[in-house]
Design a protein around this motif. Structure first.
Motif, PDB file in Angstrom:
ATOM      1  N   VAL A  30      -0.713 -11.390  10.895  1.00 54.10           N
ATOM      2  CA  VAL A  30       0.012 -12.820  10.501  1.00 54.10           C
ATOM      3  C   VAL A  30      -0.850 -13.917   9.321  1.00 54.10           C
ATOM      4  CG1 VAL A  30       0.618 -12.989  12.890  1.00 54.10           C
ATOM      5  CG2 VAL A  30      -1.004 -13.754  12.370  1.00 54.10           C
ATOM      6  N   SER A  31       0.264 -13.629   8.439  1.00 52.14           N
ATOM      7  CA  SER A  31       0.021 -15.178   7.248  1.00 52.14           C
ATOM      8  C   SER A  31      -0.907 -16.368   7.700  1.00 52.14           C
ATOM      9  CB  SER A  31       0.930 -15.526   7.133  1.00 52.14           C
ATOM     10  OG  SER A  31       1.959 -14.554   6.192  1.00 52.14           O
ATOM     11  N   GLU A  32      -1.996 -16.611   6.579  1.00 53.25           N
ATOM     12  CA  GLU A  32      -2.362 -18.152   7.392  1.00 53.25           C
ATOM     13  C   GLU A  32      -1.244 -18.739   7.228  1.00 53.25           C
ATOM     14  OE1 GLU A  32      -4.564 -18.013   3.379  1.00 53.25           O
ATOM     15  OE2 GLU A  32      -5.841 -17.857   4.507  1.00 53.25           O
ATOM     16  N   PHE A  33      -2.078 -19.619   8.778  1.00 48.99           N
ATOM     17  CA  PHE A  33      -1.068 -21.253   9.054  1.00 48.99           C
ATOM     18  C   PHE A  33      -0.239 -20.512  10.282  1.00 48.99           C
ATOM     19  CE2 PHE A  33      -3.718 -22.225   4.873  1.00 48.99           C
ATOM     20  CZ  PHE A  33      -4.125 -23.458   5.511  1.00 48.99           C
ATOM     21  N   GLU A  34      -0.176 -19.586  10.555  1.00 43.00           N
ATOM     22  CA  GLU A  34       0.823 -18.914  11.327  1.00 43.00           C
ATOM     23  C   GLU A  34       0.330 -19.732  12.402  1.00 43.00           C
ATOM     24  OE1 GLU A  34       4.215 -17.217  11.059  1.00 43.00           O
ATOM     25  OE2 GLU A  34       3.748 -17.305   8.812  1.00 43.00           O
ATOM     26  N   PRO A  35       1.543 -19.335  13.185  1.00 39.45           N
ATOM     27  CA  PRO A  35       1.694 -19.909  14.878  1.00 39.45           C
ATOM     28  C   PRO A  35       0.285 -18.471  15.268  1.00 39.45           C
ATOM     29  CG  PRO A  35       2.937 -20.766  14.132  1.00 39.45           C
ATOM     30  CD  PRO A  35       3.282 -19.803  13.737  1.00 39.45           C
ATOM     31  N   THR A  36      -0.711 -19.255  16.540  1.00 41.65           N
ATOM     32  CA  THR A  36      -1.357 -17.657  16.928  1.00 41.65           C
ATOM     33  C   THR A  36      -1.341 -18.190  18.324  1.00 41.65           C
ATOM     34  OG1 THR A  36      -3.260 -18.261  17.137  1.00 41.65           O
ATOM     35  CG2 THR A  36      -2.609 -17.175  15.094  1.00 41.65           C
ATOM     36  N   PRO A  37      -1.514 -17.455  18.930  1.00 32.88           N
ATOM     37  CA  PRO A  37      -1.953 -17.529  21.046  1.00 32.88           C
ATOM     38  C   PRO A  37      -2.814 -18.670  21.563  1.00 32.88           C
ATOM     39  CG  PRO A  37      -1.459 -15.267  21.014  1.00 32.88           C
ATOM     40  CD  PRO A  37      -1.435 -15.654  19.031  1.00 32.88           C
ATOM     41  N   THR A  38      -3.838 -19.108  20.207  1.00 38.49           N
ATOM     42  CA  THR A  38      -4.896 -19.839  20.464  1.00 38.49           C
ATOM     43  C   THR A  38      -4.642 -21.185  19.655  1.00 38.49           C
ATOM     44  OG1 THR A  38      -6.353 -18.411  18.789  1.00 38.49           O
ATOM     45  CG2 THR A  38      -6.006 -18.097  21.385  1.00 38.49           C
ATOM     46  N   SER A  39      -4.253 -20.364  18.445  1.00 43.68           N
ATOM     47  CA  SER A  39      -3.724 -22.039  17.435  1.00 43.68           C
ATOM     48  C   SER A  39      -3.362 -23.658  17.832  1.00 43.68           C
ATOM     49  CB  SER A  39      -2.620 -21.806  16.155  1.00 43.68           C
ATOM     50  OG  SER A  39      -1.279 -21.807  16.866  1.00 43.68           O
ATOM     51  N   HIS A  40      -4.010 -24.655  17.063  1.00 39.33           N
ATOM     52  CA  HIS A  40      -3.241 -25.347  17.229  1.00 39.33           C
ATOM     53  C   HIS A  40      -2.887 -25.830  15.832  1.00 39.33           C
ATOM     54  CE1 HIS A  40      -3.398 -29.764  20.026  1.00 39.33           C
ATOM     55  NE2 HIS A  40      -4.562 -30.175  18.602  1.00 39.33           N
TER      56      HIS A  40
END
Lengths: 280, 176
Positions: free
Chosen positions: A205-215
């Motif tokens: 995925v691209s930078e700053f995209e949401p991931t299951p562990t992003s905040h």
């Protein structure tokens, strides 16, 4: 004919496999052994696992050391042939106990010798070995900073670990498996997750995209991000079956310090596709 | 030419309902008949089975590990080899026991429809001593007199309803 045999072997495997898996998590200590003080126990204690074993031994020697005067080629002296048979431990690779380790007076075959200890005097060994999991590493993208309102990707670098040691002179192992990840983002929010996450690139995925562990941080400032990882533990002794332990061990990872700032859309001097950087 | 009765019979056959061969919808058979109606019942059966196991275990060790196969009716087939190995410690070292192993604090954990029951208990070995050939008490000083166990039982076709399938030492003092 060869094909027939290999087919037969595969069939035998198919029959045996479920038995092995069913027996994998079992450790049994019979009452006869328990009364003689021959049980191994494992316990999750504080930041690690304690394995404890008791053993009666003649002369206070440790298994594995050999006294030349008592080593005899071939059969052991007078301690009973049955005790020397490794086949007594079963076809699946042996139980947690073996003649070599637990039966005083019988040390089994070593290098073509059967080593037999003198019968007396006896001492009791109480052995304890402690294992601790290696802490995981907390990482973030972008590294050290974040953009207010956009996703920051956190992930842990950690995996299953097996630690080895010696208990009563025999190999003892503890296997730690990371199970849960507790992130404290430093802005008053927390996340308890069962996934450790990975880099944006690894997830495609691209930078700053949401991931299951992003905040997503909502305000500018400096944040301290902490991660605690829960490990489950299993142990085995003398190449016996793995035994699961009740409870988990929580181990803190490193603390991250990062600054959240605003982001503005700007026109850059060069072609963003050529000079790739964060936000391009 | 088919008689009217013959036609009826064929129609009835096609419809699957001939009077001579009634089609009975089989009732779904339970995979196994539950052995116990309640947790209390399962716990009681497990407690009884463990007491019987201990009694025989203590008898064999009191006789220096002689005829260890006597434990067979009280343990699962898979466990038998392990059990017998445990008694060989006594026969090889000419040890025997005096006294009895007791247990208390039984607690139910679970049971299933196949007759598998798991309980917790506290094994009390304070009243059983290890004696060598000369009659000297050689009980290890470090032996825990009270030791928690998680004990698993399974149904058996034999005399007793349950047999011991696993007794795993339970660390810590939570059960005792």
């Amino acid at each position: 004919m060869a094909r027939f045999w290999s087919l037969l072997a595969i069939m035998a495997l198919a029959v045996l496999l479920p038995t092995w898996s069913a027996a994998a998590a079992k450790y049994d200590c019979s009452n006869a052994e328990r009364v003689a003080g021959l049980c191994i126990t494992g316990e999750v204690k504080g930041p690690g696992v304690d394995l404890t074993g008791e053993q009666r031994q003649p002369g206070g020697r440790v298994p594995g050391s050999r006294e030349p005067g008592t080593a005899k080629p071939g059969k052991g002296a007078g301690n009973g042939a049955a005790a020397d048979a490794p086949s007594g431990n079963g076809a699946a690779g042996g139980s947690a106990r073996s003649c070599e380790s637990l039966r005083p007076g019988c040390m089994g075959h070593r290098d073509g010798y059967t080593v037999t200890w003198p019968e007396t005097p006896e001492v009791t060994l109480r052995d304890l070995v402690n294992f601790r999991p290696v802490p995981g590493v907390d990482r973030m993208e972008p590294n050290g900073w974040m953009v207010v309102g956009l996703d920051t990707n956190f992930f842990a670098e950690v995996g299953q670990q097996v630690h080895s040691g010696q208990l009563l002179g025999r190999p003892a192992e503890v296997r730690f498996t990371p199970r849960r990840y507790h992130w404290s983002y430093g802005d008053g929010t927390r996340a308890d997750l069962s996934v450790k996450g990975s880099t944006w690139a690894a997830q495609g995925v691209s930078e700053f995209e949401p991931t299951p562990t992003s905040h997503v941080y909502r305000a500018a400032g400096t944040y301290y991000i902490d991660l605690d990882i829960d490990f489950s533990a299993e142990y085995r002794w003398a190449d016996g079956p793995w035994t699961s332990l009740v409870g988990t061990i929580q181990v803190p990872a490193n603390r991250l310090v990062a600054v959240a700032g605003g982001a503005k859309t700007v026109l850059v001097e060069r072609d963003c596709t050529v000079l790739a950087g964060p936000g391009c | 030419m088919l008689s009217l009765a013959g036609v009826v019979a064929i129609v009835a056959l096609l419809a699957g309902c001939t009077p001579t061969d009634p089609v009975v919808t089989p009732r779904p058979e339970p995979s196994a008949t539950p052995l116990f109606a309640s947790e209390d019942e399962a716990l009681a059966a497990a407690t009884e089975a463990y007491a019987a196991y201990l009694a025989m275990s203590d008898q064999i060790t009191s006789e220096g590990g002689a005829n260890p196969e006597r434990i067979k009716p009280f343990v699962s087939d898979e466990l038998l080899e392990n059990e017998i190995e445990g008694y060989s410690i006594y026969s090889e070292r000419h040890l025997k026991t005096v006294g009895r192993t007791l247990f208390d604090g039984v607690r139910f954990q679970q049971f299933d429809s196949e007759g598998r029951v798991i309980i917790y208990l506290c094994s009390d070995a304070a009243g059983i001593r290890l004696i060598d050939e000369s009659g000297t008490d050689v009980t290890p000083a470090s032996r825990l007199d009270r030791q928690g166990f998680e004990v698993e039982f399974e149904g058996s076709g034999g005399e007793s309803a349950l047999v011991v399938a696993r007794s795993e030492p339970w660390p810590g003092s939570g059960l005792c």
